[in-house]
Design a protein around this motif. Structure first.
Motif, PDB file in Angstrom:
ATOM      1  N   THR A   1      40.359  92.792 100.584  1.00 24.83           N
ATOM      2  CA  THR A   1      39.638  93.877 101.259  1.00 24.83           C
ATOM      3  C   THR A   1      39.290  94.968 100.266  1.00 24.83           C
ATOM      4  O   THR A   1      40.098  95.314  99.400  1.00 24.83           O
TER       5      THR A   1
ATOM      6  N   VAL B   1      43.097  96.726 106.394  1.00 24.94           N
ATOM      7  CA  VAL B   1      44.203  97.165 105.528  1.00 24.94           C
ATOM      8  C   VAL B   1      45.424  97.515 106.370  1.00 24.94           C
ATOM      9  O   VAL B   1      46.555  97.118 106.050  1.00 24.94           O
TER      10      VAL B   1
ATOM     11  N   VAL C   1      44.065  94.769  97.874  1.00 20.98           N
ATOM     12  CA  VAL C   1      43.175  95.820  98.389  1.00 20.98           C
ATOM     13  C   VAL C   1      42.614  96.595  97.207  1.00 20.98           C
ATOM     14  O   VAL C   1      43.352  96.958  96.292  1.00 20.98           O
TER      15      VAL C   1
ATOM     16  N   ALA D   1      47.573  97.228  96.015  1.00 20.80           N
ATOM     17  CA  ALA D   1      46.327  98.008  95.962  1.00 20.80           C
ATOM     18  C   ALA D   1      46.016  98.443  94.535  1.00 20.80           C
ATOM     19  O   ALA D   1      46.920  98.706  93.735  1.00 20.80           O
TER      20      ALA D   1
END
Length: 584
Positions: A378, A212, A350, A225
């Motif tokens: 991720t 990240v 993310v 995110a």
């Protein structure tokens, strides 16, 4: 009642109360490492020894019952010497590099050693090191294992998978993947319950925080995110914020301060999931497709891994809807990328999740006309989020509430309860009722699917609901051991349902394997209450009334279950799971 004396204090406790419980009920702390009530009561560590007057040998307090007339000493010189020796011997086989451990500051062994004033280990250090695939989302460091057997018992008794087992004898006794397999060959669901019940740092999630940070530092990446509903119910525990102060808005603020470009609440895509899954259920139910077997929810990747390895013939009964995490990623790299006027390859997604299995779910390759690759780049757990906040030197008391970015900002009470067991079912039924009748039910019409306590009713809630002349038979189950028992009943024809929600972790995502660890405490249901409180106070409590969801359908997906929605928001389940290669 039984009367006894502990450390000079006359006390009375109910029959069959252990000495450890009797002491705790009266404010007397007895240290322990291996003990988990009802799960691991084998006295393997012998840290909980106490002295019983009239008996030469010390006895373990975790599995010896208080008896009438006992006189117990929990901190006599004899007890202190024996306890200290036991811990020193454990430390002689333990990697004591605490500063480089994810559990530093929250480690039961570290606490016990500090309390015993152990500043030197007088025995020869013999550290075990077994190979491990470090690409796998769950990491085991054998050099830190203290052979307490908790992971074995939790995986066996609670989750029913028996991934871990004992091997070797005598001083060479150790824990490893059972059946002489490696972790890739085992039927691990990645629920992470072994992590949250390990007293030390022998088990952890794969650390993906640097990925990240690297994406944030990359000028060619737009970092987007999302934060799952269950994260807000727990992150404050680890960072010193009271539940009422640990809001989603402050998490979004922290992510922005770290350098994330756009922040969103996964409650939005939970609503999107309900739009797709709710319509899918009504379609499959009314067509008669569910006469033999129910439709199963597909939001929990731990459950998906479980059904693929344990009941592959039932995979076809899973909802085809992607999880909220994956739907958000798909929308980010299509709808949102189009809004920004950038290529999907520039978007780096993310997820902040309460779950270890979400790391595995994100690693499935997906291909569609608008983009190729992964929905999610991720995944970090709640624990990793807190580590990143600390790494960025962000003081919790300076965080403020900010709104998520547009155009996917709005959320509903139906979306926020996804994090608790029964939440997906309740949210889906609210919208299924509307789809069938064309009007909203009372928002609290389906609370019968909510669970009331840890593993209560064997983790299963059953409820039938009448919608017009249709009876919908539902079941909600959490914990994979409970899930296996329920599936076996379904297979034997003992029970029949139309719709079943499954969560791999007891209590649902709030009790996920990526949540903050409080040794010996089960907090899933307390956290779940927080989500239901938020639901009660949302302005909108039905997913089908989310204005930003309706706008997205109007502008991009057309309608639930459309061709474009099917291509981007649904998946074809098969019996495959991610291959992590050798990676040793």
């Amino acid at each position: 009642m039984v009367n006894l004396v502990i450390d000079g204090k006359q006390i009375s406790v109910k029959e069959n109360t252990t000495i450890m419980e009797a002491a705790a009920q009266n404010g007397i702390h007895i240290p322990k490492l291996c003990y988990l009530k009802g799960i691991n009561e084998i006295a393997a560590c012998r840290v909980c020894v106490v002295e019983l007057e009239g008996k030469d040998k010390l006895i373990t307090s975790c599995n010896n019952v208080a008896e009438e007339g006992m006189v117990i000493h929990t901190n006599s010189p004899k007890v202190r010497r024996d306890r200290k020796t036991n811990v020193e011997l454990i430390l002689s086989q333990h990697n004591c590099q605490c500063v480089a451990c994810s559990r530093s500051g929250n480690c039961s062994l570290q606490s016990v050693a500090n309390d015993l004033n152990i500043i030197d280990i007088p025995y020869k250090m013999e550290i075990e090191k077994q190979p491990w695939n470090n690409n796998f989302p769950l990491i085991r460091d054998s050099s830190k294992c203290i052979k307490c057997m908790r992971c074995i018992q939790v995986c066996d008794k609670v989750q029913g998978l028996s991934v871990w087992d004992v091997e070797g004898t005598g001083s060479r006794t150790t824990v490893n993947v059972g059946g002489h397999k490696n972790i890739l060959e085992a039927d691990c669901s990645l629920c992470g319950q072994c992590i949250t019940h390990c007293p030390v740092g022998a088990l952890s999630e794969r650390n993906d925080t640097e990925k990240v940070w690297e994406a944030i530092a990359d000028p060619d990446k737009i970092v987007v995110a999302q934060v799952a509903p269950a994260v807000r119910a727990a992150w404050g525990e680890q960072i010193g914020l009271a539940p009422e102060d640990a809001t989603i808005g402050k998490i979004l603020d922290a992510l922005k301060r770290m350098g994330v470009d756009y922040v969103f609440d996964t409650v939005f895509s939970a609503d999107l999931t309900i739009m797709e899954e709710g319509h899918e259920f009504v379609q499959r139910f009314t067509s008669g497709e569910l006469k033999e077997r129910p439709m199963f929810t597909s939001c929990c990747p731990g459950w998906i891994r479980f059904i693929k390895t344990q009941y592959p013939h039932l995979v076809k009964y899973l909802s085809s809807a992607k999880s909220p995490q994956q739907m958000f990623g798909a929308a980010m790299k299509t709808y949102f990328a189009e809004k920004l006027g950038v290529s999907p390859e520039k978007i780096y997604t993310v997820s902040v999740m309460p779950c270890v299995a979400k790391k595995g779910e994100s690693e499935m390759e997906l291909f569609y006309g608008e983009y190729a690759g992964r929905d999610i780049d991720t995944v970090i757990t709640t624990r990793e989020l807190v580590r990143m906040i600390r790494s960025a030197h962000i003081s919790p008391d300076t965080l403020v509430d900010i709104e998520s970015d547009r155009p996917m900002q709005a959320g509903t009470g139906a979306g926020v309860i996804f994090g608790a067991t029964g939440g997906v079912m309740e949210a889906a039924l609210r919208s299924a009722y509307y789809i069938i009748k064309g009007e909203n039910p009372p928002a609290d019409a389906f609370t019968a699917v909510r669970s009331q306590g840890f593993n209560e009713n064997d983790g299963v809630q059953e409820a039938d609901f009448q919608i017009n002349d249709i009876t919908v038979r539902t079941a909600v189950v959490s914990g994979l051991g409970n899930t296996r028992a329920l599936l076996d009943k379904i297979e034997r024809g003992e029970v029949h349902y139309d719709f079943v929600e499954v969560m791999a972790c007891p209590g649902g995502c709030v009790g996920g394997g990526g949540q903050p660890i409080h040794d010996g405490e089960e907090l899933a249901f307390e956290r779940g209450k927080n989500l239901y409180y938020l639901d009660d106070n949302y302005d909108i409590r039905f997913s089908h009334e989310n204005p930003d969801i309706l706008q997205m359908y109007e502008e991009y997906f057309e309608k639930p279950m459309s061709h474009k929605a099917h291509m981007l928001l649904h998946t074809e389940h098969d019996a495959k799971i991610v291959n992590y290669g050798k990676g040793f």
